[in-house]
Write a protein that holds these residues in place. Structure first.
Motif, PDB file in Angstrom:
ATOM      1  N   MET A   1       0.997  -1.167  -0.037  1.00 43.43           N
ATOM      2  CA  MET A   1      -0.065   0.088   0.073  1.00 43.43           C
ATOM      3  C   MET A   1       0.770   1.173   0.007  1.00 43.43           C
ATOM      4  O   MET A   1       1.643   1.361   1.028  1.00 43.43           O
ATOM      5  CB  MET A   1      -0.807  -0.147   1.199  1.00 43.43           C
ATOM      6  N   LYS A   2       0.807   2.205  -0.989  1.00 41.91           N
ATOM      7  CA  LYS A   2       1.502   3.222  -1.105  1.00 41.91           C
ATOM      8  C   LYS A   2       1.003   4.339   0.029  1.00 41.91           C
ATOM      9  O   LYS A   2      -0.187   4.800  -0.128  1.00 41.91           O
ATOM     10  CB  LYS A   2       1.281   3.919  -2.454  1.00 41.91           C
ATOM     11  N   THR A   3       1.778   4.849   0.935  1.00 41.94           N
ATOM     12  CA  THR A   3       1.047   5.658   1.925  1.00 41.94           C
ATOM     13  C   THR A   3       1.984   7.078   1.814  1.00 41.94           C
ATOM     14  O   THR A   3       3.126   7.041   1.735  1.00 41.94           O
ATOM     15  CB  THR A   3       1.406   5.130   3.375  1.00 41.94           C
ATOM     16  N   LEU A   4       1.323   8.290   2.005  1.00 41.88           N
ATOM     17  CA  LEU A   4       1.718   9.643   2.286  1.00 41.88           C
ATOM     18  C   LEU A   4       1.600   9.927   3.427  1.00 41.88           C
ATOM     19  O   LEU A   4       0.392   9.779   4.007  1.00 41.88           O
ATOM     20  CB  LEU A   4       1.078  10.436   1.272  1.00 41.88           C
ATOM     21  N   ILE A   5       2.616  10.349   4.281  1.00 43.92           N
ATOM     22  CA  ILE A   5       2.542  11.038   5.648  1.00 43.92           C
ATOM     23  C   ILE A   5       3.001  12.555   5.606  1.00 43.92           C
ATOM     24  O   ILE A   5       4.015  12.764   4.969  1.00 43.92           O
ATOM     25  CB  ILE A   5       3.455  10.308   6.601  1.00 43.92           C
ATOM     26  N   VAL A   6       1.907  13.307   5.832  1.00 44.38           N
ATOM     27  CA  VAL A   6       2.234  14.819   5.719  1.00 44.38           C
ATOM     28  C   VAL A   6       2.081  15.272   7.063  1.00 44.38           C
ATOM     29  O   VAL A   6       1.160  15.204   7.827  1.00 44.38           O
ATOM     30  CB  VAL A   6       1.121  15.425   4.720  1.00 44.38           C
ATOM     31  N   CYS A   7       3.233  16.335   7.318  1.00 48.51           N
ATOM     32  CA  CYS A   7       3.400  16.733   8.723  1.00 48.51           C
ATOM     33  C   CYS A   7       3.503  18.152   8.801  1.00 48.51           C
ATOM     34  O   CYS A   7       4.286  18.529   7.870  1.00 48.51           O
ATOM     35  CB  CYS A   7       4.247  16.141   9.552  1.00 48.51           C
ATOM     36  N   ALA A   8       2.691  19.092   9.495  1.00 47.02           N
ATOM     37  CA  ALA A   8       3.099  20.416   9.860  1.00 47.02           C
ATOM     38  C   ALA A   8       4.392  20.553  10.849  1.00 47.02           C
ATOM     39  O   ALA A   8       4.003  19.965  12.018  1.00 47.02           O
ATOM     40  CB  ALA A   8       2.141  21.042  10.065  1.00 47.02           C
ATOM     41  N   SER A   9       5.262  21.050  10.612  1.00 46.98           N
ATOM     42  CA  SER A   9       6.475  21.024  11.567  1.00 46.98           C
ATOM     43  C   SER A   9       7.242  22.160  11.588  1.00 46.98           C
ATOM     44  O   SER A   9       7.994  22.369  10.720  1.00 46.98           O
ATOM     45  CB  SER A   9       7.217  19.618  11.420  1.00 46.98           C
ATOM     46  N   ARG A  10       7.339  22.903  12.539  1.00 46.23           N
ATOM     47  CA  ARG A  10       8.191  24.311  12.557  1.00 46.23           C
ATOM     48  C   ARG A  10       9.538  23.808  12.845  1.00 46.23           C
ATOM     49  O   ARG A  10      10.444  24.559  12.139  1.00 46.23           O
ATOM     50  CB  ARG A  10       7.686  25.094  13.739  1.00 46.23           C
TER      51      ARG A  10
END
Length: 55
Positions: A1-10
């Motif tokens: 399964m192709k997975t994308l993890i997107v994070c907001a990180s200062r």
């Protein structure tokens, strides 16, 4: 399964945790990006999107 993890990180801490999670998922196709550099989610089967404390 192709997975994308997107994070907001200062400062990079949330992105580091996102990468840690990606390494522990049972499938091999996992990408992790800061929100500013994330590709389109259209090519992924699963998207994990984390914005707590977004700046």
């Amino acid at each position: 399964m192709k997975t994308l993890i997107v994070c907001a990180s200062r400062y990079g801490s949330t992105l580091e945790i996102g990468r840690w999670i990606g390494e522990r998922l049972p499938w091999t196709e996992t990408d992790c990006f800061a929100i500013a550099y994330a590709p389109s989610p259209a090519d992924y089967d699963l998207v994990i999107y984390r914005l707590e404390g977004a700046y």
